[in-house]
Design a protein around this motif. Structure first.
Motif, PDB file in Angstrom:
ATOM      1  N   ASP A   1     134.528 -40.926  76.075  1.00 59.22           N
ATOM      2  CA  ASP A   1     133.766 -42.170  76.559  1.00 59.22           C
ATOM      3  C   ASP A   1     132.995 -42.130  78.090  1.00 59.22           C
ATOM      4  O   ASP A   1     132.378 -43.686  78.086  1.00 59.22           O
ATOM      5  N   THR A   2     133.717 -41.001  78.882  1.00 59.44           N
ATOM      6  CA  THR A   2     133.071 -41.557  80.658  1.00 59.44           C
ATOM      7  C   THR A   2     131.576 -40.789  80.119  1.00 59.44           C
ATOM      8  O   THR A   2     131.002 -41.608  80.659  1.00 59.44           O
ATOM      9  N   ALA A   3     131.447 -39.894  79.422  1.00 68.31           N
ATOM     10  CA  ALA A   3     130.063 -39.555  79.410  1.00 68.31           C
ATOM     11  C   ALA A   3     129.011 -40.986  78.547  1.00 68.31           C
ATOM     12  O   ALA A   3     127.976 -40.335  78.559  1.00 68.31           O
ATOM     13  N   ALA A   4     129.513 -41.414  77.397  1.00 66.66           N
ATOM     14  CA  ALA A   4     128.771 -42.545  76.882  1.00 66.66           C
ATOM     15  C   ALA A   4     128.674 -43.049  77.174  1.00 66.66           C
ATOM     16  O   ALA A   4     128.177 -43.500  77.570  1.00 66.66           O
ATOM     17  N   ASP A   5     129.806 -43.659  78.178  1.00 67.26           N
ATOM     18  CA  ASP A   5     129.886 -44.779  79.727  1.00 67.26           C
ATOM     19  C   ASP A   5     128.326 -44.369  80.325  1.00 67.26           C
ATOM     20  O   ASP A   5     127.037 -45.756  80.911  1.00 67.26           O
ATOM     21  N   PHE A   6     128.245 -43.305  81.242  1.00 60.71           N
ATOM     22  CA  PHE A   6     127.417 -42.652  81.341  1.00 60.71           C
ATOM     23  C   PHE A   6     125.968 -42.689  80.888  1.00 60.71           C
ATOM     24  O   PHE A   6     124.856 -43.091  81.529  1.00 60.71           O
ATOM     25  N   SER A   7     125.820 -42.115  79.772  1.00 66.07           N
ATOM     26  CA  SER A   7     124.688 -42.849  79.001  1.00 66.07           C
ATOM     27  C   SER A   7     123.832 -43.462  79.568  1.00 66.07           C
ATOM     28  O   SER A   7     123.136 -44.237  79.460  1.00 66.07           O
ATOM     29  N   GLY A   8     124.845 -45.176  78.758  1.00 65.13           N
ATOM     30  CA  GLY A   8     125.084 -46.463  79.450  1.00 65.13           C
ATOM     31  C   GLY A   8     123.771 -47.057  80.427  1.00 65.13           C
ATOM     32  O   GLY A   8     122.911 -47.156  80.586  1.00 65.13           O
ATOM     33  N   ASP A   9     124.618 -46.074  81.684  1.00 62.24           N
ATOM     34  CA  ASP A   9     124.283 -46.190  82.835  1.00 62.24           C
ATOM     35  C   ASP A   9     122.808 -45.492  82.789  1.00 62.24           C
ATOM     36  O   ASP A   9     121.913 -46.112  83.882  1.00 62.24           O
ATOM     37  N   VAL A  10     122.626 -44.464  82.398  1.00 64.00           N
ATOM     38  CA  VAL A  10     121.274 -43.682  82.137  1.00 64.00           C
ATOM     39  C   VAL A  10     120.476 -44.799  81.488  1.00 64.00           C
ATOM     40  O   VAL A  10     118.870 -45.193  81.965  1.00 64.00           O
ATOM     41  N   ASP A  11     120.427 -45.441  80.230  1.00 65.65           N
ATOM     42  CA  ASP A  11     120.099 -46.527  79.835  1.00 65.65           C
ATOM     43  C   ASP A  11     119.426 -47.323  80.400  1.00 65.65           C
ATOM     44  O   ASP A  11     118.330 -47.886  80.234  1.00 65.65           O
ATOM     45  N   GLU A  12     119.876 -48.485  81.448  1.00 65.14           N
ATOM     46  CA  GLU A  12     120.047 -48.783  82.102  1.00 65.14           C
ATOM     47  C   GLU A  12     118.753 -49.244  83.523  1.00 65.14           C
ATOM     48  O   GLU A  12     118.263 -50.704  83.313  1.00 65.14           O
ATOM     49  N   LEU A  13     118.573 -47.958  83.990  1.00 59.82           N
ATOM     50  CA  LEU A  13     117.851 -47.879  85.022  1.00 59.82           C
ATOM     51  C   LEU A  13     116.457 -47.991  84.472  1.00 59.82           C
ATOM     52  O   LEU A  13     116.024 -47.237  82.788  1.00 59.82           O
ATOM     53  N   PRO A  14     115.643 -48.429  85.268  1.00 65.78           N
ATOM     54  CA  PRO A  14     114.246 -48.047  85.132  1.00 65.78           C
ATOM     55  C   PRO A  14     113.992 -46.279  85.198  1.00 65.78           C
ATOM     56  O   PRO A  14     114.883 -45.796  85.798  1.00 65.78           O
ATOM     57  N   PRO A  15     112.838 -46.093  84.141  1.00 58.97           N
ATOM     58  CA  PRO A  15     112.618 -44.803  83.857  1.00 58.97           C
ATOM     59  C   PRO A  15     112.870 -43.382  85.521  1.00 58.97           C
ATOM     60  O   PRO A  15     113.024 -42.800  85.718  1.00 58.97           O
ATOM     61  N   GLY A  16     111.818 -44.468  86.983  1.00 59.12           N
ATOM     62  CA  GLY A  16     111.845 -43.736  87.603  1.00 59.12           C
ATOM     63  C   GLY A  16     113.212 -43.866  88.094  1.00 59.12           C
ATOM     64  O   GLY A  16     113.427 -42.858  89.657  1.00 59.12           O
ATOM     65  N   GLU A  17     114.005 -44.533  88.037  1.00 53.31           N
ATOM     66  CA  GLU A  17     115.382 -43.787  88.819  1.00 53.31           C
ATOM     67  C   GLU A  17     116.393 -43.287  87.752  1.00 53.31           C
ATOM     68  O   GLU A  17     117.266 -43.022  88.426  1.00 53.31           O
ATOM     69  N   ARG A  18     116.056 -42.734  86.550  1.00 50.85           N
ATOM     70  CA  ARG A  18     116.984 -42.323  85.955  1.00 50.85           C
ATOM     71  C   ARG A  18     117.228 -40.586  86.957  1.00 50.85           C
ATOM     72  O   ARG A  18     118.339 -40.345  86.971  1.00 50.85           O
ATOM     73  N   PRO A  19     116.152 -39.975  87.165  1.00 51.28           N
ATOM     74  CA  PRO A  19     116.243 -38.739  88.045  1.00 51.28           C
ATOM     75  C   PRO A  19     116.972 -38.848  89.279  1.00 51.28           C
ATOM     76  O   PRO A  19     118.391 -37.764  89.424  1.00 51.28           O
ATOM     77  N   GLY A  20     117.868 -39.938  89.856  1.00 56.60           N
ATOM     78  CA  GLY A  20     118.221 -40.444  91.206  1.00 56.60           C
ATOM     79  C   GLY A  20     119.744 -40.499  90.481  1.00 56.60           C
ATOM     80  O   GLY A  20     120.346 -40.069  90.889  1.00 56.60           O
ATOM     81  N   LEU A  21     119.949 -40.979  89.296  1.00 60.51           N
ATOM     82  CA  LEU A  21     120.882 -41.428  88.851  1.00 60.51           C
ATOM     83  C   LEU A  21     121.723 -39.831  87.852  1.00 60.51           C
ATOM     84  O   LEU A  21     122.992 -39.536  88.585  1.00 60.51           O
ATOM     85  N   ILE A  22     121.037 -39.321  87.557  1.00 66.50           N
ATOM     86  CA  ILE A  22     121.632 -37.608  86.903  1.00 66.50           C
ATOM     87  C   ILE A  22     121.913 -36.724  88.403  1.00 66.50           C
ATOM     88  O   ILE A  22     122.617 -35.790  88.358  1.00 66.50           O
ATOM     89  N   ARG A  23     121.178 -36.783  89.561  1.00 68.30           N
ATOM     90  CA  ARG A  23     121.550 -36.030  90.988  1.00 68.30           C
ATOM     91  C   ARG A  23     122.465 -36.249  91.142  1.00 68.30           C
ATOM     92  O   ARG A  23     123.227 -35.497  91.315  1.00 68.30           O
ATOM     93  N   GLU A  24     123.049 -37.747  91.491  1.00 69.49           N
ATOM     94  CA  GLU A  24     124.020 -38.440  92.339  1.00 69.49           C
ATOM     95  C   GLU A  24     125.390 -37.160  91.274  1.00 69.49           C
ATOM     96  O   GLU A  24     126.595 -37.146  91.528  1.00 69.49           O
ATOM     97  N   GLN A  25     124.908 -37.107  89.725  1.00 67.58           N
ATOM     98  CA  GLN A  25     126.282 -36.976  89.062  1.00 67.58           C
ATOM     99  C   GLN A  25     126.879 -35.043  90.141  1.00 67.58           C
ATOM    100  O   GLN A  25     127.397 -34.629  89.718  1.00 67.58           O
ATOM    101  N   PHE A  26     125.689 -34.767  89.905  1.00 74.40           N
ATOM    102  CA  PHE A  26     125.928 -33.095  90.394  1.00 74.40           C
ATOM    103  C   PHE A  26     126.535 -33.220  92.062  1.00 74.40           C
ATOM    104  O   PHE A  26     127.279 -32.661  92.929  1.00 74.40           O
ATOM    105  N   LEU A  27     125.923 -33.945  92.784  1.00 75.86           N
ATOM    106  CA  LEU A  27     125.913 -33.871  94.627  1.00 75.86           C
ATOM    107  C   LEU A  27     127.923 -34.807  94.572  1.00 75.86           C
ATOM    108  O   LEU A  27     128.424 -33.693  95.033  1.00 75.86           O
ATOM    109  N   ALA A  28     127.913 -35.177  93.600  1.00 74.05           N
ATOM    110  CA  ALA A  28     129.312 -35.640  93.090  1.00 74.05           C
ATOM    111  C   ALA A  28     130.220 -34.893  93.432  1.00 74.05           C
ATOM    112  O   ALA A  28     130.462 -34.439  94.054  1.00 74.05           O
ATOM    113  N   VAL A  29     129.751 -33.819  92.136  1.00 71.37           N
ATOM    114  CA  VAL A  29     131.235 -33.018  92.074  1.00 71.37           C
ATOM    115  C   VAL A  29     130.955 -31.476  93.218  1.00 71.37           C
ATOM    116  O   VAL A  29     131.764 -31.663  93.885  1.00 71.37           O
ATOM    117  N   LEU A  30     129.897 -31.500  94.071  1.00 67.75           N
ATOM    118  CA  LEU A  30     129.341 -30.644  94.761  1.00 67.75           C
ATOM    119  C   LEU A  30     130.293 -30.932  96.155  1.00 67.75           C
ATOM    120  O   LEU A  30     130.524 -30.028  97.104  1.00 67.75           O
TER     121      LEU A  30
END
Length: 144
Positions: free
Chosen positions: A12-41
């Motif tokens: 469920d959590t990863a599927a929700d993340f996919s929806g979050d990616v889709d909702e963003l404009p294309p130029g903001e998608r890399p930033g959301l991906i980066r945030e996931q790595f930084l949250a872990v680190l």
């Protein structure tokens, strides 16, 4: 977390993340991906929450899909919208996040270890790491 298989988006959590990616404009998608790595680190040596880990694994799958030898994200639970070309500096961040997720003090790794599917899940995450590391190494060689 509802999990139905060992794939990177099969919860469920990863599927929700996919929806979050889709909702963003294309130029903001890399930033959301980066945030996931930084949250872990950013968790440092603290016990790593499984929800943070799950979205970072899904994000790593998106980055790895753009690497040579990477597998396309071909699940209905992944993003529906195409991703722009992702920055190369996401690769080492993804590798470090995956290392943290597979290491000690990771709730997600512990949850999987309690499952009969621990081997396939761990192998899938290791494969992501290998693809990312090979691609990152290739970039380092080209840039020299």
């Amino acid at each position: 977390m509802g999990t139905w298989d060992t794939g990177h988006f099969d919860n469920d959590t990863a599927a929700d993340f996919s929806g979050d990616v889709d909702e963003l404009p294309p130029g903001e998608r890399p930033g959301l991906i980066r945030e996931q790595f930084l949250a872990v680190l950013d968790e440092g040596e603290e016990y790593l929450d499984s929800d943070l880990a799950v979205t970072a694994v899904a994000a790593a799958a998106l980055v790895a899909a753009q690497c040579p030898g990477g597998d396309p994200v071909a699940t209905p639970y992944g993003p529906d919208e195409p991703l722009p070309t992702l920055p190369l500096d996401l690769r080492p961040l993804a590798i470090r996040a995956l290392d943290r997720i597979l290491g000690p003090d990771s709730e997600l790794a512990e949850l999987w270890e309690e499952s009969e599917d621990a081997g396939p899940w761990r192998e899938g995450v290791r494969r992501l790491r290998e693809i990312l590391a090979a691609a990152d190494q290739g970039c380092a060689i080209v840039e020299r």
